[in-house]
Design an enzyme around this catalytic site. Structure first.
Site, mmCIF file in Angstrom:
data_model
loop_
_atom_site.group_PDB
_atom_site.id
_atom_site.type_symbol
_atom_site.label_atom_id
_atom_site.label_comp_id
_atom_site.label_asym_id
_atom_site.label_seq_id
_atom_site.Cartn_x
_atom_site.Cartn_y
_atom_site.Cartn_z
ATOM 1 N N SER A 73 0.859 -1.191 0.000
ATOM 2 C CA SER A 73 0.000 0.000 0.000
ATOM 3 C C SER A 73 0.891 1.236 0.000
ATOM 4 O O SER A 73 2.065 1.168 0.399
ATOM 5 C CB SER A 73 -0.831 -0.021 1.289
ATOM 6 O OG SER A 73 -1.468 1.224 1.506
ATOM 7 N N TYR A 122 -2.184 0.417 10.591
ATOM 8 C CA TYR A 122 -2.154 -0.080 9.204
ATOM 9 C C TYR A 122 -0.819 0.273 8.553
ATOM 10 O O TYR A 122 -0.187 -0.568 7.907
ATOM 11 C CB TYR A 122 -3.331 0.513 8.430
ATOM 12 C CG TYR A 122 -3.443 0.028 7.010
ATOM 13 C CD1 TYR A 122 -3.643 -1.327 6.731
ATOM 14 C CD2 TYR A 122 -3.366 0.914 5.935
ATOM 15 C CE1 TYR A 122 -3.753 -1.775 5.425
ATOM 16 C CE2 TYR A 122 -3.480 0.472 4.627
ATOM 17 C CZ TYR A 122 -3.669 -0.868 4.378
ATOM 18 O OH TYR A 122 -3.781 -1.313 3.077
#
Ligand code: 8X3
Length: 269
Positions: A149, A162
């Site tokens: 990501s 995250y």
């Protein structure tokens, strides 16, 4: 047909990648926890003329991942035997299983949420990579694609858990590429920014669809799962000596994590 394995294949980027790789001529082993979703995906792929096999798998379980590796090895052997030749080569692993939980600031961070994010994004990827590396290497032309990501190299408020997990995944990816130098396995990282899928934001906000929708409100066209699948398939179908280290892909509207344009932008397909 070469065999590819896609984890987290029951929805979103994983399912789109499985469909795309099948269209590219791979036999795709689709792995995820939800067997019913996998069965539907296999039907879609076979109806479209592709080849896919479902292997239910929980990447947080050593036993389950060992079962995945065994199932893939058996498949390679039986397909090879059917064709009257050696085992079918297992050439591609797409480590896509992952996800986000919560958007709490660090000072209120939930240890359970962080633990889950590390378990799935980092340790799950480690388990699957370790288990399948021998088969990929035996193909003499392996590729591992890590779906990380933009959170793997930036941080943002509320994204601590995250981002920490995706930074971990990115660190593992770079390390693995160094360690595999001189061996026949490429290591690729694909880092998507804002992608609108059925589940990513909804899961992050524990089913609160209003909050999930607000993430994309006014953004003309976030990336789709197919856009990311396209990038993954492109990296995996380059000539084997070409190693795409990393692709960062964002929608046109997202110049950076905090810089998201709202409203229409020119002609978008
Ligand atoms: C998803 C990107 O912005 O939600 O991997 O962290 S973001």
């Amino acid at each position: 047909m070469p065999i590819a394995i896609v984890t987290g294949a029951s929805s979103g980027i994983g399912a789109a990648t499985a469909r795309r790789l099948a269209a590219e001529g791979f036999t795709v082993v689709v792995a995820a926890r939800r067997a019913d979703r996998l069965a539907e995906l296999v039907t879609q792929i076979t109806d479209a003329g592709g080849s896919a096999v479902a292997v239910p798998c929980d990447v947080t379980s050593d036993e389950s991942v060992a079962g995945l590796a065994e199932a893939v090895a058996d498949l390679a052997e039986s397909y090879g035997r059917e064709a009257g030749g050696p085992d079918e080569p297992v050439t591609l692993l797409v480590n896509n299983a992952g996800g986000a939980l919560g958007l709490d600031p660090v000072e209120h961070g939930s240890v359970d949420d962080w633990q889950w994010m590390f378990e799935v994004n980092v340790l799950g990827t480690l388990r699957v990579t370790k288990a399948l590396l021998p088969l990929l290497e035996a193909s003499e032309a392996g590729t591992i694609v890590m779906v990380s990501s933009t959170a793997g190299f930036i941080v943002y408020e509320g994204g601590g858990g995250y981002s920490a997990a995706k930074h971990g995944m990115t660190a593992m990816t770079g390390t693995l590429r160094l360690e595999l130098a001189g061996r026949p396995v490429r290591v690729v990282e694909v880092d998507p920014g804002m992608v609108r899928t059925d589940e990513f934001a909804t899961k992050r906000f524990r089913g609160d669809t209003e909050r999930a929708d607000a993430v994309y409100a006014g953004v003309e066209m976030p990336l789709t799962a197919d856009d990311v699948a396209d990038c993954i398939a492109w990296t995996a179908t380059r000539p084997q000596h070409v190693n795409i280290d990393r692709i960062v892909v964002r929608p046109l509207a997202q110049a950076a994590q905090h810089k998201v344009a709202k409203g229409p932008i020119g002609k978008q397909s």
